[in-house]
Motif scaffolding. Structure first.
Motif, mmCIF file in Angstrom:
data_model
loop_
_atom_site.group_PDB
_atom_site.id
_atom_site.type_symbol
_atom_site.label_atom_id
_atom_site.label_comp_id
_atom_site.label_asym_id
_atom_site.label_seq_id
_atom_site.Cartn_x
_atom_site.Cartn_y
_atom_site.Cartn_z
ATOM 1 N N HIS A 291 -5.626 4.966 18.616
ATOM 2 C CA HIS A 291 -5.863 6.073 17.708
ATOM 3 C C HIS A 291 -4.642 6.259 16.809
ATOM 4 N N MET A 292 -4.893 6.525 15.547
ATOM 5 C CA MET A 292 -3.806 6.761 14.597
ATOM 6 C C MET A 292 -3.870 8.191 14.090
ATOM 7 N N HIS A 293 -2.728 8.863 14.115
ATOM 8 C CA HIS A 293 -2.597 10.210 13.563
ATOM 9 C C HIS A 293 -1.876 10.086 12.224
ATOM 10 N N LEU A 294 -2.525 10.556 11.170
ATOM 11 C CA LEU A 294 -1.984 10.370 9.821
ATOM 12 C C LEU A 294 -1.721 11.703 9.150
ATOM 13 N N SER A 295 -0.634 11.746 8.398
ATOM 14 C CA SER A 295 -0.323 12.933 7.597
ATOM 15 C C SER A 295 0.323 12.489 6.291
ATOM 16 N N LEU A 296 0.108 13.270 5.242
ATOM 17 C CA LEU A 296 0.679 12.997 3.930
ATOM 18 C C LEU A 296 1.763 14.021 3.627
ATOM 19 N N TRP A 297 2.818 13.558 2.979
ATOM 20 C CA TRP A 297 3.960 14.418 2.666
ATOM 21 C C TRP A 297 4.312 14.272 1.189
ATOM 22 N N ARG A 298 4.685 15.386 0.591
ATOM 23 C CA ARG A 298 5.091 15.401 -0.810
ATOM 24 C C ARG A 298 6.386 16.200 -0.929
ATOM 25 N N ASP A 299 7.424 15.521 -1.414
ATOM 26 C CA ASP A 299 8.738 16.176 -1.583
ATOM 27 C C ASP A 299 9.233 16.795 -0.284
ATOM 28 N N GLY A 300 9.024 16.084 0.822
ATOM 29 C CA GLY A 300 9.530 16.518 2.110
ATOM 30 C C GLY A 300 8.708 17.571 2.813
ATOM 31 N N GLU A 301 7.572 17.953 2.240
ATOM 32 C CA GLU A 301 6.708 18.953 2.870
ATOM 33 C C GLU A 301 5.312 18.383 3.064
ATOM 34 N N SER A 302 4.665 18.803 4.153
ATOM 35 C CA SER A 302 3.332 18.303 4.445
ATOM 36 C C SER A 302 2.344 18.729 3.367
ATOM 37 N N ALA A 303 1.521 17.769 2.931
ATOM 38 C CA ALA A 303 0.502 18.055 1.922
ATOM 39 C C ALA A 303 -0.828 18.447 2.557
ATOM 40 N N PHE A 304 -0.861 18.595 3.872
ATOM 41 C CA PHE A 304 -2.124 18.876 4.564
ATOM 42 C C PHE A 304 -2.461 20.361 4.727
ATOM 43 N N PRO A 305 -1.539 21.236 5.101
ATOM 44 C CA PRO A 305 -1.940 22.605 5.441
ATOM 45 C C PRO A 305 -2.327 23.438 4.219
ATOM 46 N N ALA B 56 -5.061 -0.448 5.509
ATOM 47 C CA ALA B 56 -6.445 -0.243 5.116
ATOM 48 C C ALA B 56 -6.838 1.231 5.178
ATOM 49 N N THR B 57 -6.388 1.932 6.219
ATOM 50 C CA THR B 57 -6.724 3.346 6.363
ATOM 51 C C THR B 57 -6.088 4.174 5.260
ATOM 52 N N ILE B 58 -4.823 3.915 4.982
ATOM 53 C CA ILE B 58 -4.135 4.655 3.930
ATOM 54 C C ILE B 58 -4.789 4.386 2.577
ATOM 55 N N ALA B 59 -5.131 3.130 2.301
ATOM 56 C CA ALA B 59 -5.787 2.795 1.034
ATOM 57 C C ALA B 59 -7.111 3.533 0.893
ATOM 58 N N VAL C 167 0.833 -1.207 0.000
ATOM 59 C CA VAL C 167 0.000 0.000 0.000
ATOM 60 C C VAL C 167 0.865 1.254 0.000
ATOM 61 N N LEU C 168 1.960 1.232 0.746
ATOM 62 C CA LEU C 168 2.858 2.400 0.757
ATOM 63 C C LEU C 168 3.495 2.610 -0.609
ATOM 64 N N ALA C 169 3.712 1.526 -1.345
ATOM 65 C CA ALA C 169 4.226 1.671 -2.709
ATOM 66 C C ALA C 169 3.199 2.374 -3.596
ATOM 67 N N GLU C 170 1.912 2.101 -3.391
ATOM 68 C CA GLU C 170 0.869 2.786 -4.142
ATOM 69 C C GLU C 170 0.865 4.283 -3.823
ATOM 70 N N ALA C 171 1.043 4.603 -2.544
ATOM 71 C CA ALA C 171 1.126 6.017 -2.164
ATOM 72 C C ALA C 171 2.322 6.687 -2.834
ATOM 73 N N ALA C 172 3.449 5.986 -2.856
ATOM 74 C CA ALA C 172 4.657 6.541 -3.478
ATOM 75 C C ALA C 172 4.443 6.801 -4.964
ATOM 76 N N GLU C 173 3.679 5.933 -5.621
ATOM 77 C CA GLU C 173 3.388 6.144 -7.036
ATOM 78 C C GLU C 173 2.568 7.414 -7.258
ATOM 79 N N LEU D 207 3.363 10.486 -2.815
ATOM 80 C CA LEU D 207 3.057 10.757 -1.415
ATOM 81 C C LEU D 207 3.795 9.812 -0.472
ATOM 82 N N ASP D 208 4.262 10.354 0.634
ATOM 83 C CA ASP D 208 4.770 9.577 1.761
ATOM 84 C C ASP D 208 3.761 9.719 2.892
ATOM 85 N N VAL D 209 3.664 8.683 3.724
ATOM 86 C CA VAL D 209 2.671 8.682 4.801
ATOM 87 C C VAL D 209 3.367 8.544 6.141
ATOM 88 N N ASN D 210 3.117 9.494 7.028
ATOM 89 C CA ASN D 210 3.596 9.406 8.401
ATOM 90 C C ASN D 210 2.428 9.064 9.315
#
Length: 433
Positions: free
Chosen positions: A239-253, A347-350, A107-113, A116-119
């Protein structure tokens, strides 16, 4: 530095080669340092069927655990010279698709495609218990009896040796333990560590459960991550805290967010995907019969359940399924202590990635409606899971019908429980007719 070099440099004498089955049970072999090169290059073999829920039968070939050197963890505070390494199970030279770590990696490979990186950060809640003379479960600290014990300094102090031993271990490992507290139920605690990438955090959840369990046993207690060990107390979440990152910067804010949460369209679509698949997701993040005693609770001694019953989202509001505490992350509050962290993350990331692909919108932050109710039982959750191609796709991401196998196991679990005659039934029906 490879595994053998690191282990010898640390003075390690034995290594626990660990993997978890689908139910989250940690399985291991104890490998002496004299065989570390063989472990590193060839792995170590297991009878997969004997390990539990791993998609194997007694006739199947060995499941071979191949260590991931990046997960190598010295744990001399458990036993001098002991270390642990998380492994990827293989069968006949190929990653085994029923292995939780293998699924998360897919699933993380799908995000990378998607660039996106997932923390992920995880909150680990648990009870410290023992049994009284009659065998009944009770709080290990017999003085922990107040109606609202959450954050009570006295209760924390009485468990000082246990809590500080875990905290010290986490900090020696570089995890950044930043808080240890008494939670809402008598005998319930939470110990927090810094977030990391999704795989590292999942590894750390498994390692921490192991550390907490072993160190509690040494003090004559049992640490349980069971979602709801006491009917009248708050349950234990993961509880899980999730954030997405693109090129080393958060994609959320996004400071221009008109909804007021400070989130980007990517973040909102990620949220929408999780909400859209919430009922199926519960089958993975709340995977036991007991899980639904937690999410179905209507009252506790303290006055609150802290468990979501509807798939909603909002700001810094703990009544929602998805809480947005700040503009950098989202907290999923539906999972519990019985969740397998690899499956839960996968499952959550997917689900979130599906929301991004489809450009879903979660609507305005707000309250619940009857249309977004979460499953009432494990059986309802398995029906929702089986019907959801995205969540089943996450479980099947490594190339086998893991979802079918998983839902079958869980339905059997439900009916085993359902076929048990309980004291409640005897009390209510014995002389009622």
């Amino acid at each position: 530095m490879d595994l053998a070099t690191r282990a010898r440099a640390d003075g390690t004498r034995f290594i626990l080669a660990v993997f978890v089955n689908l139910a989250g049970k940690p399985c291991a072999k104890l490998v002496p340092i004299e065989s570390v090169e063989e472990l590193q290059t060839e792995g170590v073999g297991f009878a997969g069927y004997a390990a539990g829920a791993m998609g194997q039968e007694p006739k199947d070939p060995d499941l071979v655990a191949i260590p991931d050197p990046t997960s190598y963890t010295p744990i001399p505070f458990i036993r001098p010279g002991l270390a642990l390494v998380h492994c990827d199970p293989h069968v006949e030279g190929k990653p085994w698709p029923y292995a939780p770590r293998v699924m998360l990696r897919s699933v993380l490979a799908e995000a990378a495609e998607m660039g996106l990186d997932v923390n992920v950060g995880a909150e680990i809640e648990y009870f410290l218990v023992d049994k009284d003379e009659s065998g009944a479960l009770r709080t290990a600290d017999t003085l922990d009896t107040s109606r609202q014990p959450c954050y009570d300094a006295r209760d924390v102090t009485r468990m000082y040796e246990h809590l500080t031993s875990i905290s010290t271990a986490m900090n020696k490992l570089g995890w950044g333990n930043y808080a240890n507290d008494h939670e809402d139920g008598n005998g319930q605690f939470e110990q927090n560590f810094n977030y990391s990438d999704a795989m590292t955090t999942a590894d750390r959840v498994i390692t921490l459960r192991y550390l907490i369990s072993v160190l509690a046993e040494e003090r004559g207690m049992t640490a349980t991550f069971m979602p709801k060990p006491f009917a009248d107390r708050t349950g234990s979440g993961m509880h899980m805290h999730l954030s997405l990152w693109r090129d080393g910067e958060s994609a959320f804010p996004d400071s221009t967010d008109e909804r007021g949460l400070g989130l980007s369209s990517t973040a909102y679509s990620f949220i929408a995907g999780i909400l859209d698949h919430a009922c199926a997701l519960q089958g993975v993040i709340a995977p036991t019969v007991n899980s639904y005693k937690r999410t179905g609770a209507t009252a506790t001694t303290s006055g609150a359940t802290w468990s979501p019953r509807h798939a909603t989202y909002g700001g810094n509001d703990r009544t929602h399924y998805l809480r947005v505490p700040d503009r950098n992350r989202v907290e999923l509050r539906g999972g519990d202590g019985s969740a397998n962290p690899y499956l839960a993350a996968a499952a959550t990331i997917a689900a979130g990635l599906d929301g991004i692909r489809r450009e879903l919108d979660p609507g305005e932050p707000g309250g619940a409606s009857t249309s977004d109710s979460l499953p009432m039982t494990l059986l309802h959750a398995m029906d929702a899971l089986a019907a959801d191609p995205v969540v089943t796709g996450a479980l099947n991401s490594a190339g086998a019908d893991v979802a079918g196998y998983f839902t079958t196991l869980k339905r059997e679990e439900f009916f085993q429980w359902h076929n048990t005659v309980t004291p409640w039934e005897v009390d209510n029906y014995l002389t009622a007719f």
